[in-house]
Design a protein around this motif. Structure first.
Motif, short mmCIF file in Angstrom:
data_model
loop_
_atom_site.label_atom_id
_atom_site.label_comp_id
_atom_site.label_asym_id
_atom_site.label_seq_id
_atom_site.Cartn_x
_atom_site.Cartn_y
_atom_site.Cartn_z
N ILE A 243 0.88 -1.26 -0.14
CA ILE A 243 0.05 0.03 -0.03
C ILE A 243 0.75 1.32 -0.05
O ILE A 243 0.42 2.23 -0.60
CB ILE A 243 -0.99 -0.08 1.11
CG1 ILE A 243 -1.70 -1.24 1.24
CG2 ILE A 243 -1.71 1.44 1.37
CD1 ILE A 243 -2.74 -1.51 2.62
N PHE A 244 1.90 1.36 0.77
CA PHE A 244 2.78 2.37 0.98
C PHE A 244 3.58 2.50 -0.38
O PHE A 244 3.73 3.77 -1.05
CB PHE A 244 3.78 2.13 1.83
CG PHE A 244 4.62 3.54 2.58
CD1 PHE A 244 3.95 4.43 3.05
CD2 PHE A 244 5.90 3.46 2.06
CE1 PHE A 244 4.68 5.72 3.20
CE2 PHE A 244 6.58 4.88 2.54
CZ PHE A 244 5.94 5.71 3.06
N GLY A 245 3.74 1.38 -1.03
CA GLY A 245 4.27 1.52 -2.41
C GLY A 245 3.45 1.92 -3.55
O GLY A 245 3.59 1.76 -4.69
N GLN A 246 1.93 2.07 -3.14
CA GLN A 246 1.24 2.65 -3.98
C GLN A 246 1.07 1.61 -5.46
O GLN A 246 0.86 2.14 -6.54
CB GLN A 246 0.99 3.91 -4.54
CG GLN A 246 1.37 5.12 -3.49
CD GLN A 246 -0.21 5.39 -3.17
OE1 GLN A 246 -1.06 5.49 -3.84
NE2 GLN A 246 -0.44 5.06 -1.93
N TRP A 247 0.97 0.27 -4.96
CA TRP A 247 0.77 -0.84 -5.89
C TRP A 247 1.60 -0.61 -7.18
O TRP A 247 1.11 -0.85 -8.24
CB TRP A 247 -0.56 -0.77 -6.37
CG TRP A 247 -1.57 -1.12 -5.15
CD1 TRP A 247 -2.16 -2.51 -4.71
CD2 TRP A 247 -2.41 -0.20 -4.23
NE1 TRP A 247 -2.89 -2.33 -3.65
CE2 TRP A 247 -2.94 -1.01 -3.29
CE3 TRP A 247 -2.48 1.10 -3.75
CZ2 TRP A 247 -3.75 -0.41 -2.23
CZ3 TRP A 247 -2.93 1.68 -2.98
CH2 TRP A 247 -3.69 0.93 -2.05
N ILE A 252 7.21 -0.55 -4.46
CA ILE A 252 7.27 -1.56 -3.18
C ILE A 252 8.73 -1.86 -3.03
O ILE A 252 9.17 -2.25 -1.74
CB ILE A 252 6.49 -2.83 -3.57
CG1 ILE A 252 6.98 -3.55 -4.95
CG2 ILE A 252 5.10 -2.58 -3.70
CD1 ILE A 252 6.14 -4.80 -4.87
N LEU A 253 9.48 -1.44 -3.89
CA LEU A 253 10.91 -1.80 -3.88
C LEU A 253 11.42 -0.81 -2.93
O LEU A 253 12.00 -1.04 -1.43
CB LEU A 253 11.75 -1.68 -4.95
CG LEU A 253 13.18 -1.82 -5.00
CD1 LEU A 253 13.70 -3.38 -4.80
CD2 LEU A 253 13.90 -1.50 -6.27
N GLY A 254 11.03 0.43 -2.91
CA GLY A 254 11.42 1.53 -2.03
C GLY A 254 10.94 1.32 -0.46
O GLY A 254 11.48 1.31 0.31
N ALA A 255 9.44 0.74 -0.58
CA ALA A 255 8.70 0.67 0.51
C ALA A 255 9.42 -0.59 1.52
O ALA A 255 9.60 -0.17 2.72
CB ALA A 255 7.11 0.49 0.42
N ALA A 290 3.21 4.94 9.03
CA ALA A 290 3.40 5.74 7.81
C ALA A 290 2.52 5.15 6.77
O ALA A 290 1.96 6.02 5.98
CB ALA A 290 5.07 5.16 7.33
N THR A 291 2.26 3.84 6.49
CA THR A 291 1.25 3.43 5.88
C THR A 291 -0.46 4.12 5.86
O THR A 291 -0.75 4.36 5.09
CB THR A 291 0.87 1.84 5.99
OG1 THR A 291 2.24 1.19 5.59
CG2 THR A 291 -0.04 1.28 5.22
#
Lengths: 312, 364
Positions: A243-247, A252-255, A290-291
């Motif tokens: 979710i934090f990586g906005q799909w 998601i790599l960063g998150a 954060a999420t």
């Protein structure tokens, strides 16, 4: 400061990798239009299958390089098979996907320990040896980057990163990927273009099971070394990262790296004085806060697949 | 994730629940047979372990108490169309508040009990109202928000308990609460031959009655159910949807907080760190099986209470691992989620019967 950073960095990567691959699995499922809250359970199934396989084979093929690989293959297969339960419920029977995912988590938690108890009375399954960390020749000699990324690495890290890159290509550079993503946005439009939405969604869910299973297997043969009946919320942390990586794959790599680092800092802050200024609890709850913050910030224009969670 | 509707199935809800239970028990039997145990003996000892004497009945009721309150919490949120998957976190925070009160507050017993119950209620309600607010104000899906809240609670307690409530021996759990500062009552313990049963059981029963009254007889309950069955229609009728969402999550959180109270200050009398209470998820099964009806929740929590409290005895008498109870519960949840399967099945049977009856009538 530099020595602290370079000493905890390999741990942060080791911790990130299972999260990354599991969140990537979640991405496949959500993008195809099926919410998968069962990632925690699917990880656990992979974790268990890997432990059992290695435990059963470690006497006969003790020194073979294939032992750990076979363990990982078992975890992928087990995760994929287990995810079929979720796929069948949410695709064919139009079940509530949240409830089905919860059932998967509970079933995995109970079933794996149930079976593990038959093998070892306590329900814990220990393996003799995991992956030996290696420095990458030449690359580890590069200043700054070398010590951070190429020393003391597990080979599974590179496998997972390769899968991540291939997935990005598959999802964003092929027509198959476009169709899969479209199934998560507007399934009836895809169906009218002659694509079998059910089959696409099966693919998405089974991929999520396979990759989450792999994530569980990676935990076992890298930093854990023992199956003990839980993955302690890493599956849910992966959902948070998704979710934090906005799909998105890059997101998601960063998150996952962000969350993996936070967890690592929390874990080592007792030993490293310069980090113990901040209480570890802050780092542990940071990913979840954060999420939530990200969800609030992006509530106006959510990047979530529009049809995710809706039966078709 | 999009909003899905959690309506209580009408008509054959009972048949669906019974089918799910039967399939769950069959699943359990298969698992027992798979490891070479006799399923009949397994179930015999499982139920015997939950019911064989007055002490075990007391333990079953104590286990059912927590499940009943969590089940009510989940069912109450279902009625407003919300999925409270965060009962575990609300239990933890409610339990933490109650444990703090039990250790630090000293008052005459009746007053103390009121403060103890209120602290858990407020703690749980606070943990529930945050996702409710996020849902109402920012349209954050409550499933995601409550999962995040679960893990925030889990890690907060992981560090809070060793720092402030540590017991004399173990680093991983809080100091044990004195009987006089807990929910236990000497007369109840004596009545049930030294079992874990405590005042929590009465709290749970009272909650069942109150929730049933609120849902069926009050304007508030009507508004909440209206939002659950069709939020656009409710909005058009002038019901404040967002306010109802917040209230619903607050009450659901409070109920789960009370569940934490009964578990941590009644059943176990201490808090272990690093454990996400499984009751938070078992409660989903309780609510689903009870078709989100307070009375249904009462009965299904008793059923699950028997399974959970009998598993230890079964494990001692046979070679079946205690996780069989959790497996059965999980299978039951899975089959309630896929209730379409049974609904189709029972519908078909009903239709066939109906048409046969029509045929007979024609022949006459």
């Amino acid at each position: 400061m530099w020595s602290t950073l370079s000493s905890i960095f390999p741990y942060a990567i080791a911790y990130t990798i299972p999260l990354l691959i599991t969140a990537l699995g979640g991405l496949y499922s959500e993008r195809s239009g099926v919410t998968n809250l069962g990632l925690e359970g699917l990880m656990l199934v992979g974790y268990f299958a890997c432990a059992i396989t290695i435990r059963l084979l470690q006497d006969t093929m003790a020194h073979s390089v294939w032992l750990l690989t076979l363990g990982l293959v078992a975890s992928v297969v087990a995760g994929a098979l287990f995810s079929l339960l979720h796929a069948f419920a949410s695709i064919n029977l139009q079940a509530d996907q949240v409830i089905s995912g919860t059932a998967i988590n509970m079933l995995a938690g109970a079933l794996t320990v149930y079976l593990a108890r038959l093998i070892s009375g306590s329900g814990n399954v220990r393996i003799r040896m995991g992956i030996i960390r290696k420095n990458i020749p030449f690359l580890s000699k590069i200043p700054i980057i070398g010590p951070l990324f190429f020393t003391q690495t597990y080979w599974t890290t590179w496998v997972v990163l390769a899968i991540w890159a291939l997935s990005w290509l598959l999802l964003y550079k092929t027509s198959f990927g476009l169709r899969l993503r479209a199934c998560g946005e507007h399934p009836s439009a895809v169906a009218s273009a002659g694509v079998n939405v059910h089959r696409m969604r099966y693919f998405g869910v089974v991929m999520s099971g396979a990759l989450a299973g792999l994530g569980g297997g990676v935990i076992l043969i890298t930093y854990s070394g023992e199956f003990h009946g839980t993955v302690a919320g890493l599956g849910f942390l992966s959902i948070a990262a998704l979710i934090f990586g906005q799909w998105k794959p890059l997101g998601i790599l960063g998150a996952t790296f962000f969350f993996g680092s936070a967890t690592t800092i929390a874990n080592v802050s007792q030993v490293i004085p310069s980090l113990s200024v901040v209480p570890p609890v802050i780092f542990k709850i940071f990913p979840y806060v954060a999420t939530l913050a990200a969800l609030v910030l992006f509530s106006k224009k959510s990047a979530a697949p529009k049809a995710s969670g809706q039966p078709f | 994730m999009k909003k899905t509707k959690y309506r209580s199935q009408s008509g054959n809800a009972f048949l669906v629940a019974v089918s799910a239970v039967i399939l769950g028990l069959i699943g359990g039997a298969v698992l027992m047979a798979a490891i070479g145990s006799n399923p009949f003996m397994g179930f015999y000892y499982l139920f015997r372990g939950g019911l064989m004497n007055i002490e075990r009945i007391g333990n079953t009721l104590a286990t059912a108490t927590t499940l009943m309150l969590v089940g009510l919490s989940v069912a109450f949120a279902f009625k407003t169309g919300l999925f409270n998957i965060g009962a575990s976190g609300q239990m933890l925070i409610g339990g933490l508040c109650a444990t703090l009160v039990a250790h630090k507050v000293f008052l005459p017993r009746p007053l103390f009990l009121v403060v103890l119950v209120a602290s858990a209620l407020i703690g749980g309600a606070l943990w529930g109202v945050i996702p409710g607010f996020l849902k109402a104000r920012f349209n954050v899906h409550e499933v995601v928000a409550t999962i995040m809240m679960n893990w925030i609670a889990y890690w907060s307690i992981y560090y809070f308990v060793p720092a402030y409530l540590k017991g004399p021996s173990l680093e991983t759990e809080s100091a044990s609460i004195a009987i006089s500062q807990s929910l236990r009552a000497p007369w109840l313990t004596k009545l049930f031959n030294g079992s874990y049963i405590n005042y929590g059981f009465f709290i749970a029963i009272v909650c069942v009655i109150i929730i049933r009254f609120v849902l069926d007889k009050t304007t508030l309950g009507f508004g909440l159910k209206a939002v659950g069955s069709n939020r656009w229609c409710a909005e058009y009728a002038g019901i404040k949807v967002n306010r109802n969402v917040v209230i619903s999550m607050m009450i659901a959180g409070g109920l789960a907080g009370l569940a934490g109270l009964t578990f941590y200050t009644g059943y176990s009398r201490n808090m272990q760190i690093g454990v996400m209470p499984a009751q938070g998820f078992d409660g989903i099964a309780v609510a689903l099986l009870g078709a989100s009806n307070p009375l249904g929740v009462l009965f299904s929590s008793l059923f699950f209470g028997i399974l959970q409290s009998g598993k230890g005895f079964m494990n001692a008498m046979t070679s079946v691992p205690p996780e069989i109870a959790d497996s059965i519960i999980a299978v039951i949840i899975y089959f309630t989620a896929t209730s379409v399967l049974f609904q189709r099945f029972w519908d078909r049977i009903a239709r066939r019967r109906g048409s046969r009856r029509a045929d007979q009538r024609e022949e006459e």
